[in-house]
Design a protein around this motif. Structure first.
Motif, PDB file in Angstrom:
ATOM      1  N   ASN A  65     -24.885  -6.713 -25.787  1.00  0.00           N
ATOM      2  CA  ASN A  65     -24.273  -7.342 -24.623  1.00  0.00           C
ATOM      3  C   ASN A  65     -23.038  -6.549 -24.194  1.00  0.00           C
ATOM      4  OD1 ASN A  65     -22.937  -9.007 -22.765  1.00  0.00           O
ATOM      5  ND2 ASN A  65     -23.771 -10.845 -23.700  1.00  0.00           N
ATOM      6  N   THR A  66     -23.128  -5.937 -23.016  1.00  0.00           N
ATOM      7  CA  THR A  66     -21.987  -5.198 -22.459  1.00  0.00           C
ATOM      8  C   THR A  66     -21.479  -5.845 -21.183  1.00  0.00           C
ATOM      9  OG1 THR A  66     -23.481  -3.700 -21.286  1.00  0.00           O
ATOM     10  CG2 THR A  66     -22.725  -3.005 -23.469  1.00  0.00           C
ATOM     11  N   GLY A  67     -21.849  -7.112 -20.967  1.00  0.00           N
ATOM     12  CA  GLY A  67     -21.377  -7.823 -19.788  1.00  0.00           C
ATOM     13  C   GLY A  67     -22.453  -7.963 -18.728  1.00  0.00           C
ATOM     14  N   ILE A  68     -22.081  -8.580 -17.624  1.00  0.00           N
ATOM     15  CA  ILE A  68     -23.018  -8.851 -16.535  1.00  0.00           C
ATOM     16  C   ILE A  68     -23.447  -7.549 -15.875  1.00  0.00           C
ATOM     17  CG2 ILE A  68     -23.253  -9.935 -14.264  1.00  0.00           C
ATOM     18  CD1 ILE A  68     -21.403 -12.147 -15.269  1.00  0.00           C
ATOM     19  N   SER A  69     -24.735  -7.446 -15.588  1.00  0.00           N
ATOM     20  CA  SER A  69     -25.292  -6.237 -14.993  1.00  0.00           C
ATOM     21  C   SER A  69     -25.991  -6.562 -13.690  1.00  0.00           C
ATOM     22  CB  SER A  69     -26.291  -5.581 -15.962  1.00  0.00           C
ATOM     23  OG  SER A  69     -26.926  -4.472 -15.359  1.00  0.00           O
ATOM     24  N   THR A  70     -25.668  -5.787 -12.657  1.00  0.00           N
ATOM     25  CA  THR A  70     -26.450  -5.808 -11.419  1.00  0.00           C
ATOM     26  C   THR A  70     -26.772  -4.355 -11.104  1.00  0.00           C
ATOM     27  OG1 THR A  70     -24.445  -5.776 -10.068  1.00  0.00           O
ATOM     28  CG2 THR A  70     -25.415  -7.931 -10.541  1.00  0.00           C
ATOM     29  N   GLY A  71     -26.972  -4.031  -9.860  1.00  0.00           N
ATOM     30  CA  GLY A  71     -27.216  -2.628  -9.534  1.00  0.00           C
ATOM     31  C   GLY A  71     -28.233  -2.506  -8.434  1.00  0.00           C
ATOM     32  N   ASP A  72     -28.920  -1.393  -8.414  1.00  0.00           N
ATOM     33  CA  ASP A  72     -30.010  -1.148  -7.478  1.00  0.00           C
ATOM     34  C   ASP A  72     -31.293  -1.064  -8.285  1.00  0.00           C
ATOM     35  OD1 ASP A  72     -28.463  -1.031  -5.130  1.00  0.00           O
ATOM     36  OD2 ASP A  72     -27.833   1.000  -5.622  1.00  0.00           O
ATOM     37  N   TRP A  73     -32.315  -1.736  -7.810  1.00  0.00           N
ATOM     38  CA  TRP A  73     -33.582  -1.788  -8.507  1.00  0.00           C
ATOM     39  C   TRP A  73     -34.119  -0.374  -8.735  1.00  0.00           C
ATOM     40  CZ3 TRP A  73     -35.505  -5.015 -11.582  1.00  0.00           C
ATOM     41  CH2 TRP A  73     -36.870  -5.206 -11.774  1.00  0.00           C
ATOM     42  N   GLY A  74     -34.274  -0.002  -9.997  1.00  0.00           N
ATOM     43  CA  GLY A  74     -34.761   1.326 -10.337  1.00  0.00           C
ATOM     44  C   GLY A  74     -33.695   2.278 -10.830  1.00  0.00           C
ATOM     45  N   PHE A  75     -32.413   1.929 -10.619  1.00  0.00           N
ATOM     46  CA  PHE A  75     -31.329   2.836 -10.987  1.00  0.00           C
ATOM     47  C   PHE A  75     -30.338   2.096 -11.871  1.00  0.00           C
ATOM     48  CE2 PHE A  75     -33.056   3.826  -6.847  1.00  0.00           C
ATOM     49  CZ  PHE A  75     -33.511   5.120  -7.056  1.00  0.00           C
ATOM     50  N   GLY A  76     -30.348   2.386 -13.158  1.00  0.00           N
ATOM     51  CA  GLY A  76     -29.554   1.643 -14.121  1.00  0.00           C
ATOM     52  C   GLY A  76     -28.076   1.938 -14.023  1.00  0.00           C
ATOM     53  N   ASN A  77     -27.257   0.919 -14.362  1.00  0.00           N
ATOM     54  CA  ASN A  77     -25.813   1.131 -14.383  1.00  0.00           C
ATOM     55  C   ASN A  77     -25.192   0.754 -15.720  1.00  0.00           C
ATOM     56  OD1 ASN A  77     -26.142  -1.607 -14.168  1.00  0.00           O
ATOM     57  ND2 ASN A  77     -24.662  -1.905 -12.526  1.00  0.00           N
TER      58      ASN A  77
END
Length: 336
Positions: A65-77
Motif C-alpha cells: 500500500n503506497t496510498g491512493i492511486s489514479t492515473g490514465d488507463w494504461g499508464f501506471g503512476n
C-alpha cells in the motif's frame, strides 16, 4: 603423465566454461529487466492492500500500500520494483473507492506472449529498436483487470481478467485513526477521494462497471483530415486509445483503415502547426456503437476538419452519409 592430466583438466575447464557461457546466453536470451506499475482509470481511484507478481519458483515483486492511486488507463503512476524473469502469476487485493468494494485477483499470466513481445520490441519515433520497460496492472471499477506491457511511446495489452469481490476489515487495511466502522470507512473515502464530477456521474448513471470492458472493442476506422488550404500530416501520429494502448503510427499508415480500439488522444503534426485532440471516451464509444449498428461491417471515418488559420480542428464520426459530431473533444493548436 602429469602433462596429460593437466591437459585433460584444462579441457574439462574449457568445456565447463563453454557450457556455462551457453547457459548464460540461454538465460540472457529470456531475460529482460522490467519494473511494475499500478494504475486506475482517471477519476476512479483505487488503493492496494497487498499482492505480488511471481514466477513458478518465487515471488518477483511485492505490491504494498503506497496510498491512493489514479492515473490514465494504461499508464501506471505507482511504481514498484520488478525483475528480470518473466512472471507467471498475479495475486492482488485492492479497494475501488467508486464501488466501495474490495476485490481479489489470482491470475495466471501469459508467459510466452510476454516473452515474445519483450523479444520483438518495437521501433521508437527515431526508428531506433527498443523494448518495453514495465508490466502495468490496471484496476477498474467492477473488478476489471487489464495487464499491459508499457515503454517509451508504447503500450500494448497482454491480458485481461475479472476479479472477485472480497472482504477486508477496515482495521486490517489501515490504522483507522477515526475509528470508522466498515461502512463509515467506505463512505468517508468515497467523498474524500472521488472528484465531485465522478460522484455526480455515479449519482445519475451508477458506477460504469462495464465501460472499460467495452473500451476493448475494436473497430475498422481511419482519420480523414481536411485542411482549409493545401497541407498534410508531415510525419507520424502519436495515438492513445481508450483501451489503454498507445503507439506511434508511421507516416505510411496514416491514411489506411486499421482495426483498433477507439482513440482517447491524438497528436498530429502538420507542415506548420501541431494539433492535440483529447477525446471523450464515452462519446466516441457511443458514436461508433450507433454508426456500426446502422452500418454493420462497414469502414468508419473520423473526419477532422482543420479550421481557417489553424484556429481549431473539429471531429465527426462518418459512415455512408451518417454523421455524429464529437462535440466534447478538447483541441489545442500551436505553431511549429
Amino acid at each position: 603423465m602429469k602433462i596429460i592430466h593437466q591437459l585433460l583438466g584444462l579441457g574439462i575447464i574449457v568445456l565447463l566454461s563453454c557450457n556455462n557461457s551457453n547457459t548464460k546466453k540461454m538465460e540472457n536470451k529470456d531475460s529482460f529487466s522490467w519494473g511494475s506499475t499500478i494504475t486506475a482509470p482517471h477519476k476512479y481511484p483505487i488503493e492496494i492492500h497487498k499482492g505480488y507478481l511471481a514466477n513458478d519458483r518465487q515471488m518477483i515483486t511485492a505490491y504494498i500500500n503506497t496510498g491512493i492511486s489514479t492515473g490514465d488507463w494504461g499508464f501506471g503512476n505507482n511504481a514498484y520494483a520488478g525483475g528480470k524473469t518473466i512472471p507467471t502469476k498475479l495475486s492482488l487485493i485492492w479497494i475501488s473507492y467508486a464501488d466501495k468494494k474490495f476485490y481479489k485477483i489470482e491470475a495466471v499470466l501469459p508467459k510466452d506472449k510476454i516473452l515474445a513481445l519483450f523479444k520483438e520490441g518495437y521501433k521508437d519515433k527515431d526508428s531506433s529498436h527498443i523494448t518495453y520497460n514495465d508490466i502495468t496492472v490496471g484496476l477498474a471499477p467492477g473488478g476489471f483487470v487489464v495487464i499491459w506491457l508499457t515503454g517509451k511511446n508504447r503500450s500494448i495489452e497482454i491480458a485481461h481478467y475479472q476479479a472477485v469481490e472480497t472482504f477486508v476489515d477496515v482495521n486490517e487495511f489501515y490504522r483507522n485513526p477515526r475509528e470508522h466502522t466498515q461502512q463509515e470507512f467506505y463512505d468517508y473515502y468515497y467523498e474524500a477521494s472521488l472528484p465531485k464530477q465522478t460522484q455526480e456521474y455515479i449519482k445519475k448513471n451508477g458506477v460504469p462497471v462495464n465501460l472499460w470492458k467495452e473500451f476493448r472493442t475494436k473497430y475498422n476506422y481511419r482519420f480523414n483530415i481536411h485542411f482549409y488550404k493545401a497541407d498534410k500530416e508531415s510525419s507520424e501520429r502519436e495515438s492513445e486509445y481508450v483501451n489503454g494502448e498507445k503507439e506511434i503510427i508511421r507516416a505510411e499508415d496514416l491514411n489506411t483503415y486499421q482495426n483498433k480500439a477507439l482513440p482517447s488522444y491524438c497528436r498530429f503534426w502538420f507542415s506548420q502547426y501541431n494539433a492535440e485532440a483529447e477525446f471523450d471516451g464515452e462519446e466516441v464509444l457511443n458514436a461508433f456503437k450507433k454508426i456500426s449498428k446502422n452500418h454493420p461491417d462497414k469502414n468508419i471515418e473520423i473526419e477532422a476538419k482543420v479550421a481557417f488559420m489553424y484556429k481549431t480542428t473539429t471531429f465527426t464520426v462518418k459512415c455512408e452519409g451518417d454523421e455524429i459530431p464529437l462535440e466534447k473533444t478538447v483541441v489545442r493548436m500551436w505553431k511549429n
